[in-house]
Every structure is written in structure tokens, then in C-alpha cells.
Design a protein around this motif. Structure first.
Motif, PDB file in Angstrom:
ATOM      1  N   ARG A  51      50.253  32.849  36.050  1.00 11.10           N
ATOM      2  CA  ARG A  51      49.710  32.355  37.087  1.00 11.10           C
ATOM      3  C   ARG A  51      48.758  31.105  36.746  1.00 11.10           C
ATOM      4  N   TYR A  52      49.506  29.811  36.873  1.00  6.09           N
ATOM      5  CA  TYR A  52      48.935  28.549  36.102  1.00  6.09           C
ATOM      6  C   TYR A  52      47.640  28.429  36.766  1.00  6.09           C
ATOM      7  N   VAL A  54      45.355  25.971  38.151  1.00  2.71           N
ATOM      8  CA  VAL A  54      45.474  24.689  38.822  1.00  2.71           C
ATOM      9  C   VAL A  54      44.354  23.952  38.521  1.00  2.71           C
ATOM     10  N   GLY A  58      45.860  19.502  38.462  1.00  2.33           N
ATOM     11  CA  GLY A  58      46.489  19.867  39.594  1.00  2.33           C
ATOM     12  C   GLY A  58      47.247  18.647  40.110  1.00  2.33           C
ATOM     13  N   LEU A  63      52.426  20.511  38.695  1.00  3.91           N
ATOM     14  CA  LEU A  63      52.572  21.640  39.473  1.00  3.91           C
ATOM     15  C   LEU A  63      54.268  21.912  39.667  1.00  3.91           C
ATOM     16  N   ALA A  73      50.443  30.352  40.698  1.00  8.51           N
ATOM     17  CA  ALA A  73      49.302  29.589  40.462  1.00  8.51           C
ATOM     18  C   ALA A  73      48.101  30.517  40.842  1.00  8.51           C
ATOM     19  N   ILE A  75      44.523  29.798  41.789  1.00  4.36           N
ATOM     20  CA  ILE A  75      43.488  28.734  42.523  1.00  4.36           C
ATOM     21  C   ILE A  75      42.096  29.272  42.637  1.00  4.36           C
ATOM     22  N   GLU A  80      43.165  23.600  46.077  1.00  2.02           N
ATOM     23  CA  GLU A  80      44.231  23.751  45.226  1.00  2.02           C
ATOM     24  C   GLU A  80      45.470  24.912  45.690  1.00  2.02           C
ATOM     25  N   ALA A  84      49.372  23.824  45.319  1.00  2.00           N
ATOM     26  CA  ALA A  84      50.315  24.769  44.907  1.00  2.00           C
ATOM     27  C   ALA A  84      51.404  24.917  45.994  1.00  2.00           C
ATOM     28  N   ILE A  89      55.224  26.171  44.936  1.00  2.00           N
ATOM     29  CA  ILE A  89      54.781  27.492  44.338  1.00  2.00           C
ATOM     30  C   ILE A  89      54.745  28.521  45.559  1.00  2.00           C
ATOM     31  N   ILE A  94      50.645  33.391  44.065  1.00  2.00           N
ATOM     32  CA  ILE A  94      49.274  32.624  44.278  1.00  2.00           C
ATOM     33  C   ILE A  94      48.167  33.877  44.196  1.00  2.00           C
ATOM     34  N   GLU A 269      46.588  33.906  33.240  1.00  2.00           N
ATOM     35  CA  GLU A 269      46.089  32.618  34.159  1.00  2.00           C
ATOM     36  C   GLU A 269      45.931  31.607  33.033  1.00  2.00           C
TER      37      GLU A 269
END
Length: 417
Positions: A51-52, A54, A58, A63, A73, A75, A80, A84, A89, A94, A269
């Protein structure tokens, strides 16, 4: 960056600056993909999801690149969330973190169908319950634990100590699980932690993971099923030559050891670790200035473009594009044009002598660079490009003055409150 040729992924920085101007953020698509794949491979065999974070960067193109690699993601705002979703995504991938989620943001997240909230207070639990009940839906949530572990990082990016604003102690979390029936529209079945950012030692991570694992086992023994454990992010990167940072394999090994026997979903993350070293800030020398005590190298990039050195006293390697062969070495204070003494990228940095018009690359700028930028001193936001295989794409055009002031209005429409 190839310092010898002055290129990134086959794209010449001199040509890029001539075409797109400076200051200019330059990101390597292969470098970002390589990091995602390295982490995914390290986690192979676990039921794990990336889960990047953001907030690190961003930009929509970044993304989209991460989404194509299967990343979700992490957030921390409604904005954000929109970024996403627009990047493709899936809402189910998320997670929504952060201590100050507003009712509007919670409602938007529920409407989108996000996978999980990381809850940080009793007030937030109550708000999610109220809004989910009004919608006639069930929210899924994890409790963010504050493990009271010193992350051994800068105080401003430490988030896991008792005095930090993030998360709750385990005794409070335990009471939430025991009293979960009072929130019928909220399924509380996960744990979350994040102890800080730019972690160059895995020892604090191991300690925090052990505390998280002990609490998970305690909850399960008490009859509370835990479906998800989110171990957060924070892996550090090499900002200066010679610095040693953890790799994906070491990180994954620590997770495997601590969470051995866990049968649910593990989330990670990463933000900085995926994108920081993939980016640089390309800037041009305006002039040299010999002060009474210091020699200054003044760039056309400023603290509004890259805030980290001013905010965190952060180090970034700085290199002259074109190399240093045959040039004398100079101790520069590398500064920008912003009207603040804090507009300083480096102090007494040993560099090859630079002339007005030379290009300089500030390395490790892919994370918390453009995402923290401002228009202070009425300086428009820098452009951003993505490079790959000898070509580049403009992924954010340079802001012009009209765009910068587009939302300002003269005070000629007065209203009563």
C-alpha cells in the motif's frame, strides 16, 4: 543518474533542461518499478499487499505506474483518495490513515468502498460508526497501535513514541476490541502501526513488530479474530554516498519472523523507499557569491521546491552535471533564491567549482520533494518528468503565473456571514 554521462535512463539532463527548463523534477520509471518488484519478491509466499504511501509523491503518473505493478495506496486525506482512485487503484486496495479524518473524508471513503480505515482515536471510531450507520453500510477498520518505540530518526518524522500524536496504547485498543459491539456498523478486525520514517536500522522495526505480534496473540487468545496486520512503512534510503539502508529482503525477513503463524493479510506501506532514490531535482546555477565568511552557490531551485533540507536539516547528495574532471574543489554553501536564511540545501559542501549556467542535480528527491512544494515568494511550482529508455514524458507542466493566482479574487463581492 550516470554522473559520467549526465544521463538518467538514457536521457541527457542538459537536453532535458533545455527543453523543459529548471527547476525540474526528474523521475526514473525503471527505478520505481525495480523497487516495487524487489519488495514484492521479498514478500513472496506471504499473503501480503503493498500500500504505497501517497504522501511521498502523489503525481498521477507515478500512481498509475505503481497501480500497474499491483500496488494499492495508503492515504491520509480526501485529496489523496481522489488521486488514488483516478490513477486506477482499486478502492478495495486503499487504506485510510491519519489522525484527523473529517466527516466529509470518512463519508467519501465509505462511498468509494475503501478496503480499510486505520483508526487512531475513540472519536474517530464514533464518527465512522455514525457515518456508516447513516449510509447503511459496514466499515472495516484496524486499530493503529502506538508501540512506544524510538525509531532512531529525526524527531519530526518519528511517529511511534508515547508522546507522538499517532495511534493509541494497547490498553486502550484492548478496550475497543472488548467493546466492539457498541459500533455495529464497524468491523474491527485489524492492527496497524507505523513508528516513523527514514529508518536506517531495522532494530526499532523488529522491536515494534514483536510488540505488535504479542498484542495480536493476546487478542486472538481472548477471542478476537484479527484478519489484517498492517506493519506500516518507514524504510530509509541512501541520501548520501556511503550511507547504508535496509533492503527489501532484510525487511521481509523481520516481518516473517515476528508474524510467524499469522494466517491473515499482511500490509506494508512503503513510500520513500519506493520513489526517493528514483528522483532528482535538476537546477541551474544562477551565480557564485563570495561572502565574508562563506562561499555561496546560488541555484534557481529553492526551499519552496525542496523543503526537506530546511525542515529536517536533511542531507541530499548534490552533483554537478558534467562531472568534476579538471575542476578545483570548493566548499560551498548551496542555497536558493528564496528570501530566507533557511533556504539552504547544504553547508560547506565539498564540490567541483561551478559556473553560472551550470546544471546541478540534487539527488534522492523523488519523495517529499514535489509533494511538499509551495509557491512561497510567488515562485510557480516546478515541472516534473518521467524518463525511461532514452525518452521522457512531461507529467506535470511548469506552473505559470496566471495559474498560480487563478483562484485569487479582488475584494469586491462582500457577503454577510
Amino acid at each position: 543518474m550516470d554522473a559520467t554521462t549526465g544521463t538518467v535512463d538514457g536521457v541527457a539532463l542538459v537536453a532535458l533542461a533545455a527543453r523543459e527548463g529548471t527547476p525540474l523534477y526528474v523521475y526514473s520509471a525503471p527505478a520505481i518499478r525495480g523497487r516495487v518488484r524487489a519488495l514484492r519478491d521479498a514478500l513472496a509466499g506471504l499473503d501480503a499487499g503493498i500500500r504505497y504511501a501517497v504522501k511521498a509523491n502523489g503525481n498521477g503518473a507515478i500512481l498509475q505506474l505503481l497501480a500497474a505493478e499491483g500496488a494499492g495506496a495508503d492515504i491520509v486525506s480526501g485529496g489523496e483518495l481522489q488521486r488514488a482512485l483516478r490513477a486506477g487503484i482499486a478502492a478495495a486496495d486503499i487504506v485510510f490513515s491519519g489522525v484527523g479524518k473529517t466527516d466529509v473524508e470518512i463519508d467519501a471513503a465509505l462511498a468509494a468502498g475503501i478496503g480499510r480505515f486505520n483508526v487512531e482515536s475513540r472519536a474517530e471510531l464514533d464518527a465512522i460508526q455514525r457515518i456508516a450507520a447513516a449510509r447503511g453500510c459496514t466499515a472495516v477498520a484496524s486499530v493503529r497501535i502506538n508501540p512506544d518505540v524510538d525509531a532512531l530518526t529525526h524527531a519530526k518524522i518519528s511517529t511511534g513514541k508515547a508522546e507522538n500524536k499517532f495511534g493509541v496504547p494497547t490498553d486502550e485498543a484492548r478496550a475497543w476490541f472488548d467493546g466492539a459491539a457498541q459500533w455495529p456498523n464497524l468491523r474491527l478486525d485489524g492492527l496497524h502501526m507505523h513508528i516513523g520514517s527514514q529508518l536506517l536500522s531495522l532494530q526499532p522495526v523488529r522491536e515494534a513488530l514483536q510488540r505488535m505480534a504479542a498484542f495480536w496473540r493476546e487478542l486472538e487468545a481472548a477471542g478476537h479474530a484479527i484478519a489484517s496486520i498492517d506493519v506500516g512503512g518507514g524504510l530509509g534510503v541512501r541520501y548520501r554516498d556511503g550511507e547504508v539502508a535496509p533492503d527489501a529482503a532484510e525487511y521481509a525477513a523481520a516481518i516473517r519472523e515476528a508474524l510467524a503463524g499469522f494466517g491473515g493479510r499482511i500490509l506494508v506501506e512503503p513510500g520513500r523507499w519506493l520513489v526517493a532514490e528514483a528522483g532528482l531535482l535538476l537546477t541551474r546555477v544562477v551565480l557564485e557569491k563570495q561572502g565574508r565568511a562563506r562561499r555561496f552557490l546560488v541555484l534557481d531551485a529553492g526551499m519552496n521546491d525542496l523543503l526537506r533540507p530546511s525542515l529536517y536539516e536533511a542531507w541530499h547528495d548534490i552533483v554537478r552535471v558534467g562531472g568534476d574532471v579538471g575542476r578545483e574543489r570548493v566548499a560551498y554553501d548551496v542555497v536558493g533564491p528564496v528570501c530566507e536564511t533557511g533556504d539552504t540545501f547544504a553547508r560547506q559542501r565539498d564540490m567541483p567549482r561551478c559556473d553560472a549556467g551550470d546544471l546541478v542535480a540534487i539527488l534522492g528527491a523523488g519523495a517529499y520533494g514535489a509533494s511538499m512544494a509551495s509557491t512561497y515568494n510567488s515562485r510557480p511550482l516546478a515541472a516534473e518528468v518521467l524518463v525511461e529508455d532514452g525518452r521522457y514524458a512531461l507529467i506535470r507542466k511548469r506552473q505559470d503565473f496566471d495559474a498560480m493566482i487563478a483562484d485569487e479574487r479582488p475584494a469586491n463581492e462582500w457577503k454577510s456571514a
